[in-house]
Design an enzyme around this catalytic site. Structure first.
Site, PDB file in Angstrom:
ATOM      1  N   HIS A 164       0.827  -1.208   0.000  1.00 60.98           N
ATOM      2  CA  HIS A 164       0.000   0.000   0.000  1.00 60.98           C
ATOM      3  C   HIS A 164       0.866   1.265   0.000  1.00 60.98           C
ATOM      4  O   HIS A 164       0.384   2.360  -0.324  1.00 60.98           O
ATOM      5  CB  HIS A 164      -0.924  -0.005   1.219  1.00 60.98           C
ATOM      6  CG  HIS A 164      -2.303   0.498   0.926  1.00 60.98           C
ATOM      7  ND1 HIS A 164      -2.564   1.545   0.067  1.00 60.98           N
ATOM      8  CD2 HIS A 164      -3.511   0.102   1.393  1.00 60.98           C
ATOM      9  CE1 HIS A 164      -3.860   1.770   0.019  1.00 60.98           C
ATOM     10  NE2 HIS A 164      -4.458   0.902   0.807  1.00 60.98           N
ATOM     11  N   ASP A 378      -6.809  -9.241 -19.118  1.00 57.19           N
ATOM     12  CA  ASP A 378      -6.638 -10.352 -20.055  1.00 57.19           C
ATOM     13  C   ASP A 378      -5.185 -10.395 -20.532  1.00 57.19           C
ATOM     14  O   ASP A 378      -4.726  -9.503 -21.235  1.00 57.19           O
ATOM     15  CB  ASP A 378      -7.587 -10.150 -21.242  1.00 57.19           C
ATOM     16  CG  ASP A 378      -7.543 -11.303 -22.233  1.00 57.19           C
ATOM     17  OD1 ASP A 378      -6.676 -12.187 -22.099  1.00 57.19           O
ATOM     18  OD2 ASP A 378      -8.385 -11.299 -23.158  1.00 57.19           O
TER      19      ASP A 378
END
Length: 439
Positions: A164, A378
């Site tokens: 983070h 993808d």
């Protein structure tokens, strides 16, 4: 309930940027919000079945494509391949030391693993590299970890964990989209045929006098074990019914799917906690993470890398304030107050000021990734059939919302204390708007 599947690590490698980082970019200063974000991880796993496109590549070829494209992507996301100068330093040495990349085999079918993961909060953890599911430690130097998990059916789960410190969910979405586009390009004869996303935009912050919080303390495993995670799916048709119910009950106009669902989940969790507390209602705050890139006075592009998130603190002081229309109204009111943030520094100051006001209220956190393209990542073998965050190690009450793979609803990962979850998952109002995946 099925037992845990066996993960076996079969390879370990460090992936470095394909081109060295220019010397003028060797130091990346963390912003004040980066520092507040601290050393938690954003651990997200993508499930890809062994469909026609996926089966055209062997396991070795998938790994090769992922590693090569990751190396090229890291030339653009250069701080991701760096290291913290020291454990508490407020800047990153962009020294190209790289990202850890593991491969593992899982003695399971993808569908069986995915199904049990929706109910077993321990199940996803082993899918991530070097236990990057909670907080960074001095022993874990990589800011990003990747583990490619191969199932016996030929499907794969790509687990990516980002510190983070270097970014929020929007940053992670941009990084994954860029990486996937590069990977898909490698599978084509004409490498110019895939339009790559915009390169990340990095803001060069001044060096902060603050230091990173020390998260090296031992995590209270007893506390974590008292929390459980469940996954619920809310179809768009049911969310439309929920929106109509909210509108009919009050003066709320055009509530969003996320607003009404967040309110429903929060209401159900609050009443479950009261049920387990002999009917006594405990005041609470609902923390809702908000992307402030488009809320700053000088708006930032969505491909701005780093932490540009703040949170709304929505109070509920009494059981009489738990109606859906009241909760949605409070969320909308606080959302309006988020507009016109002067600067990142002001946002950080507001965060610190808000946190200082907390007392003994119950705390619930809500993060929405709806609208982020996680379900469209993808790599050349199709879109994921599912995505999920690893939440068990959070050790706190909360909700994480994501678009369903077909964009026909919202998937909610809910983490609550065990006794509260027992009441929550049997709430008839909540169940009337969702379908729950059962093992």
């Amino acid at each position: 309930m099925m037992g845990k599947q066996l993960h076996t690590i079969i390879s370990r490698e460090i992936i470095k940027p394909s081109n060295p980082t220019p010397s003028n970019l060797n130091t990346y200063n963390l912003s004040e919000i980066d520092i507040i974000a601290g050393k938690a991880y954003l651990p997200l796993v993508f499930f890809y079945p062994n469909n026609l496109n996926c089966s055209l590549l062997t396991a070795q070829e998938k790994a090769r494509v992922l590693k090569k494209s990751l190396s090229q992507t890291l030339t653009r996301y250069y701080p991701f391949a760096g290291r913290l100068s020291t454990h508490l330093a407020p800047y990153i040495d962009c020294n190209d030391e790289g990202v850890v990349f593991l491969e593992a085999t899982i003695d399971s079918e993808l569908d069986a693993f995915k199904l049990i993961s929706e109910h077993d909060e321990n199940h996803l953890d082993a899918s991530f590299a070097d236990d990057m599911v909670c907080y960074n430690s001095p022993h874990n130097v990589s800011l990003v970890g990747v583990q490619l998990n191969h199932f016996v059916c030929g499907g794969v789960a790509l687990a990516v964990s980002m510190s983070h410190i270097i970014g929020d969910s929007c940053t992670l979405a941009s990084f994954m989209t860029h990486w996937a586009s590069v990977a898909a390009d490698y599978g084509l004869v004409d490498h110019k045929s895939v339009l790559l996303p915009l390169n990340p935009f990095f803001i060069h912050s001044p060096r902060s006098n603050s230091i990173l919080p020390d998260s090296s303390a031992v995590i209270n495993q007893d506390l974590i074990s008292n929390y459980v995670m469940r996954t619920f799916v809310f179809p768009n048709s049911k969310l439309s019914d929920l929106k109509n119910k909210v509108v009919a009950a009050g003066s709320i106009n055009n509530p969003t799917r996320v607003e009404v669902l967040t309110s429903l989940l929060h209401k159900t969790a609050l009443l479950a906690a009261a049920t387990n507390n002999s009917g006594c209602f405990k005041p609470s705050y609902l923390f809702i993470m908000v992307d402030i890139r488009n809320k700053l006075v000088e708006k930032l592009p969505q491909n701005t890398a780093g932490n540009f998130a703040s949170f709304m603190m929505v109070p509920t002081r009494d059981k009489s304030e738990t109606s859906l229309s009241m909760l949605v109204g409070e969320i909308k009111k606080h959302k309006l107050q988020m507009e016109g943030v002067q600067s990142v520094k002001h946002a950080a100051e507001n965060l610190i000021s808000s946190m200082s006001k907390l007392g003994n209220e119950a705390l619930y956190a809500c993060t929405s990734s709806c609208g982020f393209p996680f379900n469209k990542v993808d790599f050349g073998w199709g879109k994921p059939v599912a995505t999920a965050f690893a939440l068990r190690s959070a050790g706190k009450n909360g909700f994480v919302l994501m678009d369903t793979p077909e964009d026909d609803g919202i998937q909610a990962q809910v983490i609550l204390e065990k006794q509260d979850m027992e009441v929550f998952e049997n709430d008839m109002e909540m169940l009337s708007f969702c379908q729950m995946n059962n093992v």
